[in-house]
Scaffold this active site. Structure first.
Site, mmCIF file in Angstrom:
data_model
loop_
_atom_site.group_PDB
_atom_site.id
_atom_site.type_symbol
_atom_site.label_atom_id
_atom_site.label_comp_id
_atom_site.label_asym_id
_atom_site.label_seq_id
_atom_site.Cartn_x
_atom_site.Cartn_y
_atom_site.Cartn_z
ATOM 1 N N GLU A 160 0.414 73.754 26.452
ATOM 2 C CA GLU A 160 0.113 73.332 27.828
ATOM 3 C C GLU A 160 -0.590 71.976 27.847
ATOM 4 O O GLU A 160 -0.290 71.120 28.687
ATOM 5 C CB GLU A 160 -0.765 74.384 28.520
ATOM 6 N N LYS A 162 -10.462 81.282 40.951
ATOM 7 C CA LYS A 162 -10.539 80.438 39.744
ATOM 8 C C LYS A 162 -11.549 79.292 39.878
ATOM 9 O O LYS A 162 -11.877 78.640 38.902
ATOM 10 C CB LYS A 162 -9.157 79.858 39.415
ATOM 11 N N ASP A 184 0.881 73.902 36.502
ATOM 12 C CA ASP A 184 0.419 75.011 35.663
ATOM 13 C C ASP A 184 -0.696 75.765 36.375
ATOM 14 O O ASP A 184 -1.290 75.256 37.332
ATOM 15 C CB ASP A 184 -0.096 74.430 34.322
ATOM 16 N N GLY A 216 -5.770 78.846 28.726
ATOM 17 C CA GLY A 216 -5.456 79.525 27.471
ATOM 18 C C GLY A 216 -5.587 81.039 27.546
ATOM 19 O O GLY A 216 -5.445 81.722 26.539
ATOM 20 N N GLY A 270 1.839 81.798 32.627
ATOM 21 C CA GLY A 270 0.927 82.724 33.313
ATOM 22 C C GLY A 270 1.543 83.217 34.608
ATOM 23 O O GLY A 270 2.646 82.801 34.992
ATOM 24 N N SER A 271 0.820 84.108 35.287
ATOM 25 C CA SER A 271 1.396 84.752 36.466
ATOM 26 C C SER A 271 1.558 83.779 37.638
ATOM 27 O O SER A 271 2.529 83.876 38.404
ATOM 28 C CB SER A 271 0.535 85.943 36.886
ATOM 29 N N THR A 272 0.648 82.813 37.785
ATOM 30 C CA THR A 272 0.774 81.853 38.889
ATOM 31 C C THR A 272 1.929 80.895 38.614
ATOM 32 O O THR A 272 2.740 80.608 39.504
ATOM 33 C CB THR A 272 -0.537 81.068 39.084
#
Ligand code: 5RP
Length: 262
Positions: A111, A129, A89, A103, A34-36
């Site tokens: 993951e 988030k 993550d 997901g 993912g982007s993070t």
């Protein structure tokens, strides 16, 4: 603060940067998707190049594997690594119990396997988030391609008895084609709006034949690092019940990571 980054990218970047404090030479590190997580991989790549950091990375997706190799991190498979010191993550949602929905990038199966094979899981996120109750983000469920309508029907039936607000199920698409995970499966996104009992839902979903894994991460995550657009980072460590606030001052010339923001 760098004028090159939006507040949300600044938040993701500084959360990732703070997470690198947990990484030491010799470690085997699970690399999220993912982007993070991409910011994290960039930061670790810089440490490998400039500071002599020596780690082995176990990526949670083909996308992350390519990025990790591109930035110079030694990539090994989970089978080769056997067990990991930590996994870092991103997440789509997290609550006060550190239960997660993951997901959104379609990688939650790998993951979850990688995080579970780690001494520690650290989540990096921007402040959007954090939720009081999980479920506004659709819950991804990885399912076998074989018998898809049967599996979907069984999930529909199961949801009737669950403490949820919505019951819409949508197959994830990539343009006009079904989205296919790195493991070759489909994803169903469950639009539940509110998940009253994540533990019960997770257990029951995973009992349905055809369901491979759902995106609820329960009792897996140990530390959450939340970045804010103003340079503040909060670190909450559940293993020793501590909270810490760190402040970042990202200068205007600190724009080397701009390219990974997607
Ligand atoms: C991928 C994931 C990601 O960690 C999650 O979707 C968060 O992504 P981003 O950091 O781009 O917001 O679970 O399967």
């Amino acid at each position: 603060m760098s004028s090159q980054l939006s507040p949300i990218d600044t938040a993701k970047f500084i959360a990732a940067k703070q997470a690198t404090e947990y990484v030491e030479s010799g470690m085997k590190v699970g690399l999220g998707t993912g982007s993070t997580a991409a910011w994290l991989v960039q930061c670790l790549g810089e440490m490998v190049r400039d500071d002599g950091l020596k780690i082995q990375g176990v990526p949670t997706s083909e996308h992350t594997a390519k990025l990790a190799r591109d930035v110079g991190i030694e990539v090994v498979s989970l089978d080769e690594a056997k067990w990991l010191d930590l996994t870092i993550d991103g997440t789509d949602e997290f609550d006060d119990e550190l239960t997660l929905i993951k997901g959104g990038g379609g990688a939650h199966l790998r993951e979850k396997i990688v995080a579970t094979a780690s001494d520690r899981m650290i989540i990096i996120a921007d402040a959007t988030k954090k939720v009081d109750t999980l479920g506004a983000f659709p819950l991804p469920v990885e399912v076998a391609r074989f018998g898809l309508p049967i599996t979907e029907g069984l999930i529909e039936e199961t949801l009737i008895g669950m403490d949820v607000l919505g019951r819409d199920i949508k197959q994830r698409m990539a343009g006009d084609e079904p989205f296919i995970t790195d493991e070759g499966n489909f994803i169903l996104d469950l639009h539940l709006k509110r998940i009253g009992d994540p533990r019960q839902l997770s257990l029951i979903l995973n009992q349905i034949p055809g369901v491979i894994e759902n995106g609820l991460f329960i009792d897996i995550c140990d530390v959450v690092i939340v970045g804010h657009g103003d340079g503040k980072v909060t670190v909450r460590d559940f293993t020793n019940d501590t909270s810490e606030v760190v402040r970042f001052d990202v200068r205007d010339d600190d724009n080397i990571f701009t390219s990974v923001a997607d």
